[in-house]
Motif scaffolding. Structure first.
Motif, PDB file in Angstrom:
ATOM      1  N   GLU A   3      -6.143  -8.747  14.868  1.00 47.55           N
ATOM      2  CA  GLU A   3      -5.570  -8.478  13.549  1.00 47.55           C
ATOM      3  C   GLU A   3      -4.252  -7.714  13.669  1.00 47.55           C
ATOM      4  O   GLU A   3      -3.282  -8.000  12.960  1.00 47.55           O
ATOM      5  CB  GLU A   3      -6.567  -7.683  12.708  1.00 47.55           C
ATOM      6  CG  GLU A   3      -7.822  -8.478  12.353  1.00 47.55           C
ATOM      7  CD  GLU A   3      -9.012  -7.592  12.048  1.00 47.55           C
ATOM      8  OE1 GLU A   3      -8.895  -6.355  12.235  1.00 47.55           O
ATOM      9  OE2 GLU A   3     -10.055  -8.127  11.637  1.00 47.55           O
ATOM     10  N   LYS A   9      -8.386 -17.676   9.416  1.00 46.97           N
ATOM     11  CA  LYS A   9      -9.362 -18.728   9.125  1.00 46.97           C
ATOM     12  C   LYS A   9      -8.688 -19.921   8.452  1.00 46.97           C
ATOM     13  O   LYS A   9      -8.978 -21.077   8.774  1.00 46.97           O
ATOM     14  CB  LYS A   9     -10.464 -18.162   8.215  1.00 46.97           C
ATOM     15  CG  LYS A   9     -11.772 -18.917   8.293  1.00 46.97           C
ATOM     16  CD  LYS A   9     -12.440 -18.701   9.636  1.00 46.97           C
ATOM     17  CE  LYS A   9     -13.728 -19.499   9.757  1.00 46.97           C
ATOM     18  NZ  LYS A   9     -14.284 -19.437  11.129  1.00 46.97           N
ATOM     19  N   SER A  44      -7.962 -11.655   8.444  1.00 47.47           N
ATOM     20  CA  SER A  44      -9.006 -12.568   8.955  1.00 47.47           C
ATOM     21  C   SER A  44      -9.033 -13.868   8.153  1.00 47.47           C
ATOM     22  O   SER A  44      -9.212 -14.954   8.710  1.00 47.47           O
ATOM     23  CB  SER A  44     -10.384 -11.888   8.895  1.00 47.47           C
ATOM     24  OG  SER A  44     -10.402 -10.748   9.718  1.00 47.47           O
ATOM     25  N   LYS A  78      -7.642  -5.697   6.682  1.00 41.23           N
ATOM     26  CA  LYS A  78      -8.373  -6.402   7.764  1.00 41.23           C
ATOM     27  C   LYS A  78      -8.956  -7.735   7.306  1.00 41.23           C
ATOM     28  O   LYS A  78      -8.712  -8.777   7.936  1.00 41.23           O
ATOM     29  CB  LYS A  78      -9.479  -5.503   8.318  1.00 41.23           C
ATOM     30  CG  LYS A  78      -9.022  -4.525   9.387  1.00 41.23           C
ATOM     31  CD  LYS A  78     -10.202  -3.707   9.887  1.00 41.23           C
ATOM     32  CE  LYS A  78      -9.770  -2.687  10.944  1.00 41.23           C
ATOM     33  NZ  LYS A  78     -10.912  -1.886  11.439  1.00 41.23           N
TER      34      LYS A  78
END
Length: 755
Positions: A194, A428, A424, A420
């Motif tokens: 990240e 994705k 993510s 965060k």
């Protein structure tokens, strides 16, 4: 009187044309300067004067730079330098950029992991000793040109460091300390995945971002999010304006603060072309509003391009420059159409605008993507609609995170909890969109005249107001298709390309009737030769279908690249021989062959395979009785390629035992004009008797530069020299290109010249 707004457009276009002329037409472009000066003295047209002055300056400037680069040669170096980058750790070495104190030139320093060198850091002054080396040029047709890449960074070459002494330690510059603080703060709070993604989005720093994430962003057409661009800068201005507009400093001073921040931001991101373009255009827009003038977007982008290219003309070759300016120009050209397509629903309006922005940007950058990456994506609309709103949140929140780390550090933990999951989600989205059908379609490299014609048609569509515009465009497209068809069917000679795949063998044959044959494909345990070298090479040669693949044997340095090609390119037939032992490579090959439904042709001595109307393979080895000594090498296919009276002998990795066996039964048959030397010129192969029986005019040796095997062996070279044949080696000359006419006359060229 010439319009000042269009003056910069004319100047930047002329300057770019001058750079292209000098880079691609060499000294011929330089000879055009006297003609330009004569016209300059005669004409009174101000626009022509601007064009000619810019052409003269850019051609002259690039000529001076090219002359300086041409004088650089390999040599020992003893210099005082200043480190101007962080130390990057690679797999086997450390790398940093330094500036030579004596002449202010930049070099790249390579430090072996095993070396006992003092710990150095940004800003340190050093005395160094080492070996200066010129960067590698492209070793294959349209291959990766490391020298050209370093020119875009104003780096003259590399130094293999031998000794170093720190003369003065430094705490770093103000800008570098800001960079370091941002990196340390982000890496100290977020996970590696990240944190590295956030650094790539905020600063364009992809050094530590994993290859998998970079590949998924590239395949899903979201790479622009990892290179700071106009969208990033607009979010920065939006955030700063929101904070400053209600502050005591006032709107005007707020805009000045924005401009100062953008200048600092350019320095923090190391003045990359995309950031420079976005920030300069934003600064000019802000400045226009301060002095109550209407901002002209064409002038702004032209000024940004001129500044970048005056600083370094080679930035024109930088992919980031091309994509950044290309995408922006696409949006600018069609901006009115984007603004017209409005709806009452805000959600629908947003989706429409995001889709149109993506489409119009891609109209301009698709040829660039095809030329550099050999890919086309039809899912870019989906990926950009999904990811664009998230990017805005990440950019604004990311900078709030940095500000909080300076002012209220405990607040960073709270912001990290929020950012965060968003990072993510973006990862994705890139992974999902990269796996969608039609997200990454392989295409061949377009001819340059096709690219130019494409942009000419786009320009005509924009500028023309004729009622029959559609009919004219259709006619132009038909003409373009006919030209490409004529080029394809135009009779050509037999062409043989001995490809530089490092320590390995690979040969591409294109017959006069357009049949394609690939003999071996190189390979390495530490480097994907198929993905990085062979596949791009075939696409650059405009090949998406291979009629015949011949795998001499299943050593990795011969079949590794082929296995990748089988996955990516349409292969009709594969020629192999019976295997004396099964290997991991062979097992993988069998699975791929079944999965891809490729026709298998298993051969032995005496077989003949017709390749189109004019050519054939005659198999001379192995026999039905396979050799048991070093079976993988010694049972390599030995094939004679015949075209009219021309013959070429392919020998795989056979050694002395196999050569003696062939001499017993095929001595009269192995005569050839060209010999692909066995086993990379190893001392275990190419015995004098075998070489004399073949009596080649030309010998080709596929071998890696500075390889650790001692290939080619000097005795092998001597054996070839004794029969007075010309020797070509990929380690010294790169790719070897051979053209053969119907009478067997050969024309041989190499990609590199022996120095």
């Amino acid at each position: 009187m010439i319009n000042i707004k269009r003056l910069f457009c004319v100047a930047s276009i002329s300057y770019i044309i001058g750079i292209i002329m000098r880079l691609y037409f060499g000294s011929i472009a330089f000879l055009s300067i006297p003609i330009a000066i004569i016209i300059l003295l005669i004409t009174k047209n101000k626009k022509i004067i601007v064009i000619l002055i810019c052409l003269i300056i850019s051609i002259g400037y690039v000529s001076i730079l090219e002359n300086k680069y041409s004088k650089i040669s390999d040599m020992p170096i003893k210099e005082m330098v200043t480190i101007i980058s962080d130390i990057q750790e690679k797999e086997y070495k450390k790398v940093c950029t330094a500036k030579i104190v004596r002449n202010n030139k930049k070099i790249l320093i390579n430090i072996k992991m095993s070396q006992d060198i003092p710990s150095i850091k940004y800003g340190d002054s050093l005395y160094i000793e080492g070996e200066f080396k010129q960067p590698e040029e492209a070793r294959n047709y349209k291959g990766y040109n490391y020298k050209q890449y370093l020119k875009t960074k104003k780096i003259i070459g590399t130094v293999e460091l031998e000794k170093a002494k720190i003369l003065k330690s430094s705490n770093g510059s103000f800008i570098h300390n800001i960079q370091k603080y941002i990196k340390d703060t982000i890496n100290g709070t977020l996970t590696d995945e990240e944190g590295n993604l956030l650094l790539a989005i905020l600063l364009g720093d992809k050094d530590k971002l994993s290859e998998d994430i970079q590949e998924s962003f590239k395949t899903s057409n979201l790479s622009h999010m990892l290179a700071v661009s106009g969208a990033h800068v607009s979010y920065i201005i939006l955030g700063l304006t929101y904070v400053l507009q209600n502050s005591i400093i006032g709107k005007k001073n707020g805009k000045i603060v924005c401009m100062i921040f953008l200048l600092i931001f350019m320095a923090i991101t190391n003045f990359t072309p995309s950031v420079t373009r976005a920030c300069i255009t934003a600064i000019l827009t802000l400045f226009s509003s301060i002095i109550y003038r209407k901002s002209d977007v064409y002038t702004n982008i032209s000024v940004a391009a001129l500044i970048t290219l005056i600083f370094n003309p080679y930035s024109l070759l930088d992919l980031g420059f091309q994509l950044s300016y290309g995408g922006t120009i696409g949006i600018i050209i069609f901006i009115k159409r984007i603004q017209e397509k409005k709806s009452n629903s805000k959600v629908i309006n947003y989706i429409k605008q995001m889709a149109l922005v993506s489409i119009y940007a891609n109209i301009i950058i698709i040829p660039i993507m095809m030329y550099h990456f050999n890919t086309v994506s039809f899912t870019f609309i989906i990926s950009n609609i999904m990811a664009s709103p998230i990017l805005g949140i990440i950019v604004i929140t990311g900078f709030l995170f940095i500000i909080a780390s300076i002012t209220v550090k405990p607040l960073t933990r709270l912001i990290a909890i929020f950012i965060k999951p968003i990072l993510s989600i973006l990862i994705k989205i890139s992974q999902i969109c990269s796996k969608l059908p039609f997200s990454n379609i392989l295409v061949v490299t377009p001819y340059m005249f096709n690219v130019i014609s494409y942009y000419a048609i786009i320009l005509y569509c924009i500028k023309s107001r004729k009622n029959n515009k559609c009919k004219i465009i259709i006619c132009l497209l038909i003409v373009l298709i006919l030209i490409n068809f004529i080029i394809y069917i135009f009779p050509q000679k037999l062409r043989i390309f001995f490809i530089d795949v490092g320590q390995g063998d690979s040969t591409l044959i294109i017959t006069p009737d357009k049949k394609t044959v690939l003999i071996d494909g190189g390979g390495s345990d530490s480097f994907d030769v198929g993905e990085k070298v062979l596949l791009p090479y075939l696409l650059d040669r405009r090949i998406l279908k291979i009629d015949y693949v011949l795998i001499s044997h299943f050593d990795t340095d011969h079949c590794g690249g082929i296995l990748t090609i089988m996955e990516k390119v349409k292969v009709k037939n594969i020629i192999i021989s019976e295997q004396a032992e099964h290997s991991e490579n062979y097992e993988r090959f069998k699975k791929l062959m079944i999965h891809k439904k490729i026709r298998l042709i298993e051969v032995k001595k005496g077989d003949k395979i017709k390749i189109g109307r004019y050519s054939e393979f005659k198999i001379l080895f192995p026999t039905s009785r396979l050799l048991s000594e070093n079976p993988l090498n010694n049972n390599s296919i030995v094939a004679q390629f015949n075209y009219n009276n021309f013959k070429m002998l392919f020998t795989g990795d056979i050694e002395k035992l196999a050569e003696q066996q062939i001499l017993k039964t095929e001595k009269a048959e192995i005569r050839a004009d060209i010999l692909k030397v066995a086993h990379h010129g190893s001392k275990t192969s190419s015995i004098p008797e075998f070489i004399k029986a073949v009596r080649p005019k030309i010998a080709l040796i596929g071998v890696g530069k500075n390889n650790t095997f001692g290939h080619p062996n000097q005795q092998t070279i001597k054996n070839l020299e004794n029969i007075k044949c010309r020797i070509y080696r990929t380690d010294l000359q790169g790719e070897i290109i051979i053209k053969i006419d119907q009478k067997g006359r050969m024309n041989v060229k190499s990609k590199l010249k022996i120095k």
